[in-house]
Structure formats: structure tokens, C-alpha cells
Design a protein around this motif. Structure first.
Motif, PDB file in Angstrom:
ATOM      1  N   UNK A 159       0.940  -1.462   0.298  1.00 42.73           N
ATOM      2  CA  UNK A 159      -0.217   0.249  -0.202  1.00 42.73           C
ATOM      3  C   UNK A 159       0.798   1.695  -0.083  1.00 42.73           C
ATOM      4  N   UNK A 160       2.227   1.651   0.573  1.00 40.40           N
ATOM      5  CA  UNK A 160       3.273   2.355   0.343  1.00 40.40           C
ATOM      6  C   UNK A 160       3.355   2.381  -0.822  1.00 40.40           C
ATOM      7  N   UNK A 161       3.473   2.029  -1.647  1.00 38.38           N
ATOM      8  CA  UNK A 161       4.280   2.331  -2.763  1.00 38.38           C
ATOM      9  C   UNK A 161       3.335   2.861  -3.396  1.00 38.38           C
ATOM     10  N   UNK A 162       1.948   1.670  -3.169  1.00 36.56           N
ATOM     11  CA  UNK A 162       0.916   2.942  -3.842  1.00 36.56           C
ATOM     12  C   UNK A 162       0.365   4.334  -4.032  1.00 36.56           C
ATOM     13  N   UNK A 166       0.455   7.056  -6.195  1.00 35.39           N
ATOM     14  CA  UNK A 166      -0.715   8.621  -6.568  1.00 35.39           C
ATOM     15  C   UNK A 166      -0.369   9.784  -5.886  1.00 35.39           C
ATOM     16  N   UNK A 167       0.671   9.775  -4.526  1.00 38.28           N
ATOM     17  CA  UNK A 167       1.118  11.373  -3.875  1.00 38.28           C
ATOM     18  C   UNK A 167       2.204  12.472  -5.226  1.00 38.28           C
ATOM     19  N   UNK A 173      -3.350   4.161  -9.572  1.00 36.74           N
ATOM     20  CA  UNK A 173      -2.685   3.359  -9.842  1.00 36.74           C
ATOM     21  C   UNK A 173      -3.175   1.769  -9.376  1.00 36.74           C
ATOM     22  N   UNK A 174      -3.493   1.915  -8.376  1.00 39.06           N
ATOM     23  CA  UNK A 174      -4.411   0.459  -7.984  1.00 39.06           C
ATOM     24  C   UNK A 174      -5.493   0.297  -7.976  1.00 39.06           C
TER      25      UNK A 174
END
Length: 191
Positions: A159-162, A166-167, A173-174
Motif C-alpha cells: 500500500x505504501x508503494x501505491x 498517487x502522491x 494506480x491501485x
């Protein structure tokens, strides 16, 4: 038997004992039955992925790299393609001063892989970049994650990657992948 031969014999036996003790305390994690957004899009089950882990890891890793670099190239300010430092390409792209590399999962703890992670992070920092590693999965090898962090990488998983994507791009993307997983055209049919 000479002293040197006895000493070698003892040394080799000590090696075997140490290995035996290490093997005895080794715990094997249960098979990971967790899915991830990329597996879901293609309808890949954990059982199917286990049939050939290396193949799926490589292919899903390339898919992840292409998804991330394309999202950033379309939506991120200050996007730049992968940089070269000598003959090395230590990241997949840059977003401003962030050097971004992507991995589906890090499961290798061999010394060459760990050395590469450490050296690439230091190379990027020396060039005034902030290294970010975006990993799809959460079940990564702890030693490899530690090596990346000690090399200066900001390691983001699952989740941190997604959230990072987004940031930096204002693109979810998720969420986009979740929409795609309902489209059977992407499902991989078993032959």
C-alpha cells in the motif's frame, strides 16, 4: 594424523555443526496465499504462481516497472527516464530528485544482489538523488530489505508503494488495477 590435519578436521567438523544448528532452527514460513493487485488483474492464483515462482516474479516485475514508469511519464511533474551512471542503470525513472526503482518482490538474499542494492543506493545519493524502491508485495526477504535500507533506499511496500505513486502523480494506480481485474480480457487462461 599431524597437528595441522587434526586442526583442519576439527575446523571442518565445527563448520558442519554450525550448519546443522542453523538448519535445525530454520523456520519455514507457510506458503504465502496472499494475492496482490497484479495477480488479481490477470486472475493468477497463488497455486498457479507457485508452479513457477521465478517466471511469475520476473514477468510481474516487468509489468510493474512498465505500469509505474508509464504512470509517472504521463502524470508526474519533473519525470525523467532511467539514468545511467557508467554502465549501470540503478533506477527505473526519476521524479524530481527521487530516483525510483521498482520490484515486484525481493526474494533473493544472495550476496551479489545485496551488494548491488547497497551500491546503487550510494551511487544515487552521491548524485544528489533520493532513492525510492517501490515494491508490490509485502512478503519480501528481510535481509534484502535491510540491505536496501542500509544502502540509503527509502523502501516502500504494498500500500505504501501505491500511496507514493498517487502522491507523486495524482493517479490512483491501485484503483485503476482494481477496475481492470473485473475485465476478463486480462485474465490468463490456463492452457
Amino acid at each position: 594424523m599431524t597437528q595441522d590435519a587434526r586442526s583442519l578436521d576439527n575446523t571442518l567438523e565445527d563448520v558442519l555443526r554450525a550448519c546443522r544448528d542453523s538448519f535445525a532452527i530454520k523456520t519455514y514460513s507457510e506458503e504465502n496465499d496472499d494475492s496482490d493487485p497484479l495477480m488479481d488483474v490477470f486472475g493468477i492464483t497463488p497455486d498457479r504462481k507457485r508452479e513457477n515462482r521465478q517466471y511469475w516474479g520476473r514477468e510481474l516485475g516487468m509489468c510493474w516497472q512498465l505500469l509505474v514508469t508509464n504512470v509517472f511519464s504521463y502524470h508526474a511533474q519533473n519525470y525523467a527516464p532511467a539514468i545511467k551512471i557508467g554502465s549501470d542503470e540503478p533506477c527505473d525513472c526519476c521524479v524530481g530528485q527521487d530516483a525510483v526503482d521498482t520490484k515486484y518482490r525481493i526474494g533473493s538474499g544472495d550476496s551479489g544482489t545485496l551488494k548491488k542494492f547497497k551500491s546503487y543506493g550510494k551511487l544515487l545519493i552521491d548524485k544528489k538523488f533520493r532513492p525510492f524502491l517501490l515494491i508490490v508485495r509485502q512478503d519480501n526477504l528481510g535481509a534484502a530489505i535491510t540491505a536496501c535500507k542500509s544502502g540509503g533506499w527509502n523502501v516502500l511496500q504494498a500500500a505504501d508503494s501505491f500511496n507514493y505513486i498517487r502522491e507523486k502523480s495524482q493517479f490512483d494506480l491501485k484503483g485503476w488495477l482494481e477496475k481492470c481485474k473485473t475485465q476478463e480480457e486480462f485474465f490468463i487462461k490456463k492452457a
